[in-house]
Design a protein around this motif. Structure first.
Motif, short mmCIF file in Angstrom:
data_model
loop_
_atom_site.label_atom_id
_atom_site.label_comp_id
_atom_site.label_asym_id
_atom_site.label_seq_id
_atom_site.Cartn_x
_atom_site.Cartn_y
_atom_site.Cartn_z
N ARG A 202 0.83 -1.21 0.00
CA ARG A 202 0.00 0.00 0.00
C ARG A 202 0.86 1.27 0.00
NH1 ARG A 202 -2.58 -3.82 -0.72
NH2 ARG A 202 -1.89 -3.06 -2.76
N MET A 203 2.01 1.23 0.66
CA MET A 203 2.91 2.38 0.61
C MET A 203 3.52 2.53 -0.79
SD MET A 203 2.94 4.25 3.24
CE MET A 203 2.46 4.27 4.97
N ASN A 204 3.72 1.41 -1.47
CA ASN A 204 4.16 1.45 -2.87
C ASN A 204 3.11 2.16 -3.73
OD1 ASN A 204 5.86 0.37 -5.24
ND2 ASN A 204 3.82 -0.46 -5.67
N ASP A 205 1.83 1.88 -3.45
CA ASP A 205 0.74 2.56 -4.16
C ASP A 205 0.83 4.07 -3.97
OD1 ASP A 205 -0.17 0.04 -4.84
OD2 ASP A 205 -1.69 -0.02 -3.25
N ALA A 206 1.08 4.49 -2.73
CA ALA A 206 1.17 5.92 -2.43
C ALA A 206 2.31 6.57 -3.21
CB ALA A 206 1.36 6.14 -0.93
N LEU A 207 3.46 5.91 -3.25
CA LEU A 207 4.60 6.44 -4.01
C LEU A 207 4.29 6.50 -5.50
CD1 LEU A 207 7.66 4.70 -2.28
CD2 LEU A 207 7.16 7.14 -2.30
N CYS A 208 3.65 5.47 -6.02
CA CYS A 208 3.32 5.43 -7.44
C CYS A 208 2.38 6.57 -7.83
CB CYS A 208 2.70 4.09 -7.80
SG CYS A 208 3.87 2.71 -7.82
N GLU A 209 1.57 7.04 -6.89
CA GLU A 209 0.64 8.13 -7.19
C GLU A 209 1.19 9.50 -6.81
OE1 GLU A 209 -3.43 7.54 -6.33
OE2 GLU A 209 -3.45 5.47 -7.07
N GLY A 210 2.49 9.54 -6.49
CA GLY A 210 3.15 10.83 -6.32
C GLY A 210 3.23 11.37 -4.91
N HIS A 211 2.82 10.60 -3.91
CA HIS A 211 2.88 11.07 -2.53
C HIS A 211 4.27 10.81 -1.94
CE1 HIS A 211 -1.40 11.72 -2.80
NE2 HIS A 211 -1.58 10.45 -3.15
N LYS A 212 4.87 11.83 -1.36
CA LYS A 212 6.25 11.74 -0.90
C LYS A 212 6.38 11.46 0.58
CE LYS A 212 7.89 14.76 -4.61
NZ LYS A 212 8.63 16.00 -4.96
N VAL A 213 5.34 11.75 1.35
CA VAL A 213 5.31 11.43 2.78
C VAL A 213 3.95 10.85 3.07
CG1 VAL A 213 5.59 12.28 5.13
CG2 VAL A 213 6.87 13.36 3.28
N ALA A 214 3.90 9.74 3.81
CA ALA A 214 2.61 9.09 4.07
C ALA A 214 2.58 8.47 5.45
CB ALA A 214 2.32 8.03 3.01
N GLN A 215 1.42 8.52 6.06
CA GLN A 215 1.18 7.91 7.36
C GLN A 215 0.18 6.78 7.20
OE1 GLN A 215 2.32 8.42 10.72
NE2 GLN A 215 1.13 6.53 10.94
#
Length: 326
Positions: free
Chosen positions: A144-157
């Motif tokens: 799921r964190m890979n999904d966030a990176l793939c969609e351009g998010h640089k910091v995620a909780q």
């Protein structure tokens, strides 16, 4: 004059509470809609676990990370023992983690992370993921964190859940606190163009952010301080609700009091350090996370004022009651 001051403070604290209550209701907007699309594994993660005397729990965390539904060659697990006088390093290594020995004096988790980021800066890494040693991680966390990176998010909780919500009233209260924070703050902020808050564990930072801005936290609460630094640099923290971390909550009041005291003191330190910058940046850019962090750092002051107002109201009513019978 006392009444005027009382009502001014009452209105201000009421407005403070209403702001978080009203913005929190946006968590119900698109309540069943997924915030992310799923993508193929792509990004390489370095998982960092700062550990101090954690021999009893570190093995469980490493085991849960090894079982991730994510290619083995796309993530590495690093345990950073610091100030230990037990077998944390031995247990972590046996469980399958890489060990980074902390060779500089450290007093806080923030200092350990800064040391580790410097140590890994030349590695071929896309993002860092940080956990506490007493966590257990859902098998789909990295996916799921890979999904966030793939969609351009640089910091995620990620979603912070509890391992032991039913043990007693203290762990249950902590669990309710994090469930409320996940939904009424982090998820709600996603619906109004805001930013989630980093809350200590289960979060991801793209390596380029550390390379560009560093990790220069100086307070007792490195998580919320870094959230403020992100806001000042116009970087949003994305909430990944399906990336779940199970955290162990304290069972004893003494441990809870010590932790809450540290959080309050850290917020006071952050307010003193960042309130001018946050307010100034918000007035210029209207970037909502700056305003959120400004108000978040005010929480200890608002709590004290609320207690004083409650005491004053009780005292006034008591005095009026006495006058009735005199």
């Amino acid at each position: 004059m006392i009444q005027i001051i009382y009502y001014i403070l009452f209105i201000l604290t009421l407005a403070y509470g209403l702001y978080f209550a009203i913005t929190g209701l946006f968590g119900f907007k698109n309540i069943n809609k997924k915030l992310l699309k799923q993508h193929k594994p792509k990004h390489h993660f370095a998982i960092l676990i700062a550990s101090r005397n954690e021999e009893n729990v570190i093995g469980n965390l490493v085991s849960s990370l090894i079982k991730q539904n994510y290619p083995d060659d796309l993530y590495d697990i690093y345990v950073i023992p610091n100030n230990c006088d037990d077998d944390t390093e031995k247990v972590a290594k046996k469980a399958g983690a890489n060990i980074i020995k902390c060779t500089v004096p450290t007093k806080s988790k923030g200092e350990v992370l800064k040391f580790t980021f410097d140590k890994l800066k030349n590695k071929d890494i896309d993002a860092y993921v940080i956990f506490d040693a007493d966590n257990v991680v859902h098998p789909d966390f990295l996916a799921r964190m890979n999904d966030a990176l793939c969609e351009g998010h640089k910091v995620a909780q990620g979603y912070r859940d509890s391992k032991n919500p039913g043990d007693n009233w203290i762990s249950g209260s902590y669990s309710i606190f994090y469930w409320i924070q996940n939904f009424f703050f982090s998820k709600a902020r996603m619906q109004i163009g805001g930013s989630a808050g980093i809350n200590g564990t289960g979060f991801m930072i793209k390596k380029e952010i550390i390379d560009e801005y560093g990790f220069n936290t100086v307070t007792l609460t490195e998580d919320v301080e870094f959230t403020a630094q992100c806001a000042l640099n116009h970087i949003g923290v994305f909430f990944v609700e399906d990336a779940i971390t199970y955290d162990e909550q304290p069972l004893e009041f003494k441990a809870s009091w010590k932790q809450r005291k540290r959080w309050s003191l850290g917020n006071l330190q952050c307010f003193k350090t960042y309130y001018k910058k946050l307010f100034r940046t918000y007035t210029k850019t209207r970037f909502l996370p700056c305003f959120d962090m400004f108000l978040t750092f005010m929480a200890p002051y608002v709590q004290v004022i609320s207690c004083v107002l409650t005491f004053v109201l009780f005292l006034i009513n008591f005095m009026n009651y006495i006058k009735t019978f005199v």
